[in-house]
Design a protein around this motif. Structure first.
Motif, PDB file in Angstrom:
ATOM      1  N   ARG A   1     -14.325   4.740  -4.879  1.00 24.27           N
ATOM      2  CA  ARG A   1     -14.680   3.564  -5.695  1.00 24.27           C
ATOM      3  C   ARG A   1     -14.488   3.857  -7.182  1.00 24.27           C
ATOM      4  O   ARG A   1     -14.076   2.980  -7.940  1.00 24.27           O
ATOM      5  N   ASN A   2     -14.811   5.075  -7.615  1.00 23.51           N
ATOM      6  CA  ASN A   2     -14.615   5.437  -9.021  1.00 23.51           C
ATOM      7  C   ASN A   2     -13.135   5.468  -9.381  1.00 23.51           C
ATOM      8  O   ASN A   2     -12.751   5.042 -10.470  1.00 23.51           O
ATOM      9  N   ILE A   3     -12.311   5.985  -8.487  1.00 27.50           N
ATOM     10  CA  ILE A   3     -10.867   6.016  -8.736  1.00 27.50           C
ATOM     11  C   ILE A   3     -10.335   4.587  -8.877  1.00 27.50           C
ATOM     12  O   ILE A   3      -9.542   4.287  -9.756  1.00 27.50           O
ATOM     13  N   CYS A   4     -10.802   3.706  -7.996  1.00 26.54           N
ATOM     14  CA  CYS A   4     -10.322   2.324  -7.993  1.00 26.54           C
ATOM     15  C   CYS A   4     -10.992   1.469  -9.061  1.00 26.54           C
ATOM     16  O   CYS A   4     -10.434   0.448  -9.466  1.00 26.54           O
ATOM     17  N   GLY A   5     -12.184   1.845  -9.478  1.00 24.11           N
ATOM     18  CA  GLY A   5     -12.933   1.012 -10.398  1.00 24.11           C
ATOM     19  C   GLY A   5     -13.483  -0.230  -9.713  1.00 24.11           C
ATOM     20  O   GLY A   5     -13.593  -1.291 -10.328  1.00 24.11           O
ATOM     21  N   VAL A   6     -13.826  -0.101  -8.424  1.00 28.59           N
ATOM     22  CA  VAL A   6     -14.321  -1.222  -7.628  1.00 28.59           C
ATOM     23  C   VAL A   6     -15.802  -1.018  -7.352  1.00 28.59           C
ATOM     24  O   VAL A   6     -16.226   0.068  -6.974  1.00 28.59           O
ATOM     25  N   GLN A   7     -16.578  -2.075  -7.537  1.00 23.62           N
ATOM     26  CA  GLN A   7     -18.005  -2.033  -7.246  1.00 23.62           C
ATOM     27  C   GLN A   7     -18.207  -2.147  -5.739  1.00 23.62           C
ATOM     28  O   GLN A   7     -17.410  -2.787  -5.039  1.00 23.62           O
ATOM     29  N   ASP A   8     -19.266  -1.532  -5.232  1.00 23.72           N
ATOM     30  CA  ASP A   8     -19.620  -1.638  -3.818  1.00 23.72           C
ATOM     31  C   ASP A   8     -19.690  -3.102  -3.424  1.00 23.72           C
ATOM     32  O   ASP A   8     -20.274  -3.921  -4.137  1.00 23.72           O
TER      33      ASP A   8
ATOM     34  N   ILE B   1      -9.840  -0.214   3.847  1.00 19.66           N
ATOM     35  CA  ILE B   1      -8.746  -0.842   3.102  1.00 19.66           C
ATOM     36  C   ILE B   1      -8.445  -0.074   1.820  1.00 19.66           C
ATOM     37  O   ILE B   1      -7.276   0.167   1.479  1.00 19.66           O
ATOM     38  N   LEU B   2      -9.480   0.362   1.090  1.00 20.60           N
ATOM     39  CA  LEU B   2      -9.252   1.103  -0.151  1.00 20.60           C
ATOM     40  C   LEU B   2      -8.613   2.461   0.115  1.00 20.60           C
ATOM     41  O   LEU B   2      -7.734   2.895  -0.637  1.00 20.60           O
ATOM     42  N   ARG B   3      -9.043   3.145   1.169  1.00 20.33           N
ATOM     43  CA  ARG B   3      -8.404   4.424   1.522  1.00 20.33           C
ATOM     44  C   ARG B   3      -6.932   4.214   1.826  1.00 20.33           C
ATOM     45  O   ARG B   3      -6.077   5.001   1.412  1.00 20.33           O
ATOM     46  N   ASN B   4      -6.653   3.153   2.562  1.00 21.66           N
ATOM     47  CA  ASN B   4      -5.280   2.844   2.913  1.00 21.66           C
ATOM     48  C   ASN B   4      -4.463   2.525   1.665  1.00 21.66           C
ATOM     49  O   ASN B   4      -3.322   2.960   1.527  1.00 21.66           O
ATOM     50  N   ALA B   5      -5.041   1.772   0.739  1.00 19.87           N
ATOM     51  CA  ALA B   5      -4.331   1.398  -0.484  1.00 19.87           C
ATOM     52  C   ALA B   5      -4.018   2.615  -1.347  1.00 19.87           C
ATOM     53  O   ALA B   5      -2.968   2.680  -1.991  1.00 19.87           O
TER      54      ALA B   5
ATOM     55  N   TRP C   1       0.822  -1.213   0.000  1.00 20.92           N
ATOM     56  CA  TRP C   1       0.000   0.000   0.000  1.00 20.92           C
ATOM     57  C   TRP C   1       0.857   1.265   0.000  1.00 20.92           C
ATOM     58  O   TRP C   1       0.523   2.229  -0.684  1.00 20.92           O
ATOM     59  N   ASN C   2       1.958   1.282   0.758  1.00 23.19           N
ATOM     60  CA  ASN C   2       2.798   2.482   0.822  1.00 23.19           C
ATOM     61  C   ASN C   2       3.899   2.504  -0.234  1.00 23.19           C
ATOM     62  O   ASN C   2       4.737   3.400  -0.228  1.00 23.19           O
ATOM     63  N   ASN C   3       3.913   1.538  -1.128  1.00 26.26           N
ATOM     64  CA  ASN C   3       4.923   1.469  -2.180  1.00 26.26           C
ATOM     65  C   ASN C   3       4.569   2.475  -3.273  1.00 26.26           C
ATOM     66  O   ASN C   3       3.586   2.322  -3.988  1.00 26.26           O
ATOM     67  N   ARG C   4       5.379   3.493  -3.410  1.00 31.21           N
ATOM     68  CA  ARG C   4       5.104   4.552  -4.391  1.00 31.21           C
ATOM     69  C   ARG C   4       5.446   4.140  -5.809  1.00 31.21           C
ATOM     70  O   ARG C   4       5.037   4.785  -6.772  1.00 31.21           O
ATOM     71  N   HIS C   5       6.219   3.083  -5.959  1.00 29.66           N
ATOM     72  CA  HIS C   5       6.623   2.636  -7.293  1.00 29.66           C
ATOM     73  C   HIS C   5       5.631   1.651  -7.903  1.00 29.66           C
ATOM     74  O   HIS C   5       5.756   1.298  -9.075  1.00 29.66           O
ATOM     75  N   MET C   6       4.657   1.214  -7.132  1.00 34.18           N
ATOM     76  CA  MET C   6       3.658   0.262  -7.618  1.00 34.18           C
ATOM     77  C   MET C   6       2.456   1.036  -8.150  1.00 34.18           C
ATOM     78  O   MET C   6       1.997   1.986  -7.520  1.00 34.18           O
ATOM     79  N   ARG C   7       1.960   0.601  -9.290  1.00 34.27           N
ATOM     80  CA  ARG C   7       0.808   1.275  -9.885  1.00 34.27           C
ATOM     81  C   ARG C   7      -0.456   0.997  -9.077  1.00 34.27           C
ATOM     82  O   ARG C   7      -0.592  -0.045  -8.444  1.00 34.27           O
ATOM     83  N   MET C   8      -1.387   1.938  -9.138  1.00 30.65           N
ATOM     84  CA  MET C   8      -2.644   1.800  -8.408  1.00 30.65           C
ATOM     85  C   MET C   8      -3.435   0.591  -8.921  1.00 30.65           C
ATOM     86  O   MET C   8      -4.064  -0.114  -8.131  1.00 30.65           O
ATOM     87  N   GLU C   9      -3.407   0.335 -10.224  1.00 28.99           N
ATOM     88  CA  GLU C   9      -4.131  -0.793 -10.788  1.00 28.99           C
ATOM     89  C   GLU C   9      -3.642  -2.111 -10.191  1.00 28.99           C
ATOM     90  O   GLU C   9      -4.432  -3.019  -9.948  1.00 28.99           O
ATOM     91  N   THR C  10      -2.345  -2.204  -9.941  1.00 24.98           N
ATOM     92  CA  THR C  10      -1.783  -3.404  -9.340  1.00 24.98           C
ATOM     93  C   THR C  10      -2.264  -3.563  -7.907  1.00 24.98           C
ATOM     94  O   THR C  10      -2.611  -4.671  -7.473  1.00 24.98           O
ATOM     95  N   LYS C  11      -2.313  -2.468  -7.174  1.00 25.36           N
ATOM     96  CA  LYS C  11      -2.792  -2.516  -5.793  1.00 25.36           C
ATOM     97  C   LYS C  11      -4.254  -2.957  -5.739  1.00 25.36           C
ATOM     98  O   LYS C  11      -4.645  -3.751  -4.879  1.00 25.36           O
ATOM     99  N   ILE C  12      -5.056  -2.472  -6.670  1.00 26.05           N
ATOM    100  CA  ILE C  12      -6.471  -2.837  -6.702  1.00 26.05           C
ATOM    101  C   ILE C  12      -6.633  -4.303  -7.083  1.00 26.05           C
ATOM    102  O   ILE C  12      -7.490  -5.006  -6.533  1.00 26.05           O
ATOM    103  N   ARG C  13      -5.807  -4.799  -7.990  1.00 23.92           N
ATOM    104  CA  ARG C  13      -5.866  -6.227  -8.335  1.00 23.92           C
ATOM    105  C   ARG C  13      -5.504  -7.091  -7.143  1.00 23.92           C
ATOM    106  O   ARG C  13      -6.098  -8.150  -6.930  1.00 23.92           O
TER     107      ARG C  13
END
Length: 168
Positions: free
Chosen positions: A104-111, A85-89, A39-51
């Motif tokens: 949720r829109n930023i992450c592309g995650v459904q409720d 968890i999503l806020r933290n990610a 979660w705190n890794n700045r070099h990892m893309r957000m899409e990877t964190k969401i996956r």
């Protein structure tokens, strides 16, 4: 009487709140373990964190959601844990005042509650295709031959995915 089977506590009084609370706390512990690594890794893309969230944490939180009828307490617990968890990610805090829908829109995650309702519908269509002698179909379509206990009846599984008014 309670029996633990595949990590889920099965009780005779249908205590869904405790089961959901245990699952969300397991997911929160896993998310906490991933905080410094992912979660705190700045070099990892957000899409990877969401996956990673979708493939590791959400299954822990929603184990058995297809066969469980959620009430308002369990829905709120799932939504709260998911948003934490999503806020933290994403690196947001509550002080950033980002709305849940925006995150949720930023992450592309459904409720998570709507996602669970979708899973119940898919499970129901799966059981529909089963033979009549399968235990899952017998359990879904059968009626118990005993008297109901006194008090308000627990929420039925069928009601947890059929009514759109239950979105809350």
């Amino acid at each position: 009487m309670a029996v633990e089977y595949l990590g889920v506590r099965i009780t005779s009084n249908q205590d869904r709140n405790r089961e959901t609370r245990e699952q969300t706390s397991k997911a929160a512990r896993i998310s906490g373990a991933l905080r410094d690594i992912i979660w705190n890794n700045r070099h990892m893309r957000m899409e990877t964190k969401i996956r990673i969230y979708k493939s590791v944490i959400r299954p822990i939180m929603t184990y058995g959601i297809e066969t469980r009828a959620d009430n308002q307490v369990t829905k709120n617990a799932l939504r709260t844990a998911e948003m934490k968890i999503l806020r933290n990610a994403l690196g947001f805090t509550l002080r950033d005042r980002k709305r849940n829908e925006e995150i949720r829109n930023i992450c592309g995650v459904q409720d998570i509650v709507r996602w669970g309702r979708n899973r119940r519908r898919l499970w129901n269509s799966h059981v529909d295709r089963m033979n009549e002698e399968r235990i899952a179909k017998i359990a879904r379509d059968g009626t118990p031959g005993t008297r109901r206990p006194i008090g308000r009846p627990p929420k039925r599984w069928r009601d947890s995915w059929t009514s759109i008014s239950q979105e809350g």
